[in-house]
Design a protein around this motif. Sequence first.
Motif, short mmCIF file in Angstrom:
data_model
loop_
_atom_site.label_atom_id
_atom_site.label_comp_id
_atom_site.label_asym_id
_atom_site.label_seq_id
_atom_site.Cartn_x
_atom_site.Cartn_y
_atom_site.Cartn_z
N CYS A 227 0.88 -1.23 -0.15
CA CYS A 227 -0.06 0.03 0.02
C CYS A 227 0.89 1.18 -0.02
O CYS A 227 2.04 1.22 0.39
CB CYS A 227 -0.88 -0.10 1.13
N PRO A 228 0.26 2.40 -0.48
CA PRO A 228 1.19 3.88 -0.19
C PRO A 228 1.77 3.82 0.90
O PRO A 228 1.08 3.76 1.96
CB PRO A 228 0.16 4.56 -0.81
N GLN A 229 3.15 4.42 0.90
CA GLN A 229 3.75 4.66 2.16
C GLN A 229 4.51 5.91 2.24
O GLN A 229 5.52 6.25 2.62
CB GLN A 229 4.93 3.59 2.48
N ASP A 230 3.63 6.96 1.48
CA ASP A 230 4.06 8.25 1.24
C ASP A 230 4.30 9.00 2.43
O ASP A 230 5.47 9.76 2.57
CB ASP A 230 2.92 9.14 0.20
N GLU A 231 3.89 8.47 3.51
CA GLU A 231 3.79 9.28 4.85
C GLU A 231 5.25 8.88 5.58
O GLU A 231 5.53 9.50 6.35
CB GLU A 231 2.88 9.17 5.76
N LYS A 232 5.93 7.69 4.89
CA LYS A 232 6.78 7.00 5.57
C LYS A 232 8.20 7.21 4.85
O LYS A 232 9.27 6.43 5.18
CB LYS A 232 6.57 5.69 5.86
N GLY A 233 8.08 8.18 3.97
CA GLY A 233 9.47 8.09 3.04
C GLY A 233 9.40 9.60 2.46
O GLY A 233 8.75 10.42 2.72
N LEU A 234 10.26 9.55 1.34
CA LEU A 234 10.40 10.91 0.47
C LEU A 234 9.67 10.73 -0.52
O LEU A 234 9.40 9.60 -1.31
CB LEU A 234 11.78 10.99 -0.11
N THR A 235 8.99 11.91 -1.26
CA THR A 235 8.34 11.66 -2.29
C THR A 235 8.50 12.84 -3.40
O THR A 235 8.82 13.90 -2.83
CB THR A 235 6.54 11.87 -1.90
N TRP A 236 8.45 12.69 -4.43
CA TRP A 236 8.58 13.67 -5.52
C TRP A 236 7.32 13.54 -6.69
O TRP A 236 7.28 12.49 -7.19
CB TRP A 236 9.87 13.31 -6.26
N THR A 237 6.79 14.69 -7.05
CA THR A 237 5.56 14.50 -7.65
C THR A 237 5.57 15.47 -8.81
O THR A 237 6.05 16.59 -8.60
CB THR A 237 4.23 14.79 -6.74
N THR A 238 4.88 14.93 -9.81
CA THR A 238 4.91 15.81 -11.15
C THR A 238 3.75 16.92 -10.79
O THR A 238 3.06 16.80 -10.01
CB THR A 238 4.61 15.03 -12.61
N ALA A 239 3.84 17.89 -11.90
CA ALA A 239 2.71 18.65 -12.06
C ALA A 239 1.55 17.99 -12.68
O ALA A 239 2.06 16.78 -13.22
CB ALA A 239 2.92 19.97 -12.93
N PRO A 240 0.30 18.40 -12.68
CA PRO A 240 -0.81 17.61 -13.33
C PRO A 240 -0.22 17.45 -14.77
O PRO A 240 -0.04 18.16 -15.43
CB PRO A 240 -2.12 18.29 -13.10
N LEU A 241 -0.72 16.12 -15.44
CA LEU A 241 -0.18 16.00 -16.66
C LEU A 241 -1.27 16.45 -17.72
O LEU A 241 -2.49 16.63 -17.50
CB LEU A 241 -0.51 14.31 -16.90
N LYS A 242 -0.70 17.08 -18.64
CA LYS A 242 -1.59 17.84 -19.85
C LYS A 242 -2.15 16.85 -20.61
O LYS A 242 -3.32 17.10 -21.33
CB LYS A 242 -0.79 18.88 -20.48
N ASP A 243 -1.81 15.63 -20.88
CA ASP A 243 -2.18 14.69 -21.63
C ASP A 243 -2.15 13.25 -21.01
O ASP A 243 -1.54 13.31 -19.98
CB ASP A 243 -1.50 14.57 -23.00
N ASP A 244 -3.02 12.47 -21.53
CA ASP A 244 -2.79 10.95 -21.06
C ASP A 244 -1.37 10.59 -21.30
O ASP A 244 -0.73 10.78 -22.44
CB ASP A 244 -3.86 9.87 -21.85
#
Length: 592
Positions: free
Chosen positions: A436-453
């Motif tokens: 399951c997602p463990q984003d609170e227990k690690g480091l995360t990097w996230t893109t901006a919302p995708l413009k296209d599929d």
Amino acid sequence: MTTVLAALLITATAGGPAAAGGSGGPERVSRPGEYAGYSPVLYDEWVRTSQYLPTRDGTRLAVDLYRPAVDGKAVERPFPVVWEHQLSRASRAGDGAVDLRGVTSGMAELTKYGYTVAFVDRRGNGASFGTMTGYHSRTEASDAYDVTEWLAAQSWSDGQVGVFGCSNTGDAAMQAATVGAPHLKAVFAGNYSFHKYDAFQRGGIRANWGVGPNRTREEDLRNLPVDADADGALLRQAVEQHQANTSLRDMWRKAPYRDSQVASVGTQPWPEYSVATYKEAIERSGVPIYSYDGWDDDFRKESLVSAATLSNPHKVLVGPWLHCENQGFDIVAERHRFFDHWLKGVDNGIMREPEVHYYTGSSDGTGQWRDARQWPPKPSARPTRYYLGGGTSGTVDSVNDGTLGRSRPHGKGGGDAYPVDYSVSCPGPIDQEQTCPQDEKGLTWTTAPLKDDVELTGHPEVSLRLSSTAPDGNVFAYLSDVAPDGTVRILTDGRLRLALRGTQRAPYDVLGTPWHRGNAEDAEAMPEGRAERVDFDMLPLSSVVPAGHRLRVTVTGADVRESDRTEVNPAPVYTVHREPARASSVVLPVAR
């Protein structure tokens, strides 16, 4: 003879040979998961009998035979035989309900088309005698030779034999191809490990749910005796022999490296029990192979590596499934298609189809089946690099803004420090293969919302520049789809033991991904405070991330699936570097 139990389970509708189609014949359909009109229905009954068959060392193996029948009697004409090397061919649940593998698997259905279907308990399992030493040992492989040739020699067999299975029986099916049985003509194997170390100890870390079959005496005694063992005396004798079976959990714990020698089994278990070790023998056999798996199965890379490595005629199927599942796809029909072609010579076109049939899904629940001549599909995806902290301006003490971007970080320094958090957990039931997602227990990097599929089809690769305050430890990376409402869905994951970060040239085709041999001599401590290159692949995928969603990479030092974690106190601190000369990144297979 036909037992009372078998008589109750005979699927009879009219007795005797089934009627043929109309004057024009039935519609002919042959495509993945659909098959009709190429193989006439000959019978509408089957009977089940069971007995012991001998192996070369005298060990007796229990076998269930499902044979075409007329008026409750087995038809004596010879047919092709397909079989599975099982753990339990027939048993009773705690509530007394009977579980017959031929029925639950749906494979008894093939008797209608003129097949005999057999299920054989592996030694040390079910009602078979002997002990299980290791997991898919060479003794079991030689048993597969003996079973194949015994089936081929029976009066009700025409000598054309195929083997099938999934998970541990998929592995057993592939092992049957390693021993050169003359009458083995086709293998249909699912969710198996090509090399056990790469599958069970992926990245040098044991973080899978299962360790293999381990059954209690009471569970073993629920297996059904063979017909001649009316009072179960032979079953009880066999079960007593099973008490000497290898404890697989203990064996794996004593084998942290690919070349570990384990005294209890007298061998190096990872290579000896791996299909990949016998590549040349499989290729010499020339036996055609059909491999299948699911995008949510932890072994899904293994079938693709197997097909890329072996020169045998090969088909590959990958669907939107967990381990050994096939919802929405008729796997029995697909086995029928494959065995008809190779055991009966039916020209149903299966081998003229593209080699790979795979499903591309999306977060919105939609998807489509696709075909490819090879994996990864051609034209191949465009490897696209995303930087962790991409575009972040840097000073030595700069703080990452959590950006995952296409631009290389700039500036003189920058890194994200992370004290390993061992308290990973999931709020509810955990899927068999996925975490399951463990984003609170690690480091995360996230893109901006995708413009296209964005479609990702292939093998993502992680390239970290990482330093640690400890000489060893585990690192996990997850690629996720983040919906506009914040819902996180893990697409794939990768992992690596830091002491085994060195890469070597693989002895088989790993589809261009980094390969870590993981021998004892390869272990090298992390130098404290110095950034090291840590490259590893994530499991393959084929998924569309819709426009408006975001891609996220999460890095942790622990995973809920770990079964051999060594916790250090105080917890080590990892630093993921993101300066221009030491940028950390992930390469994603963005489809053209």
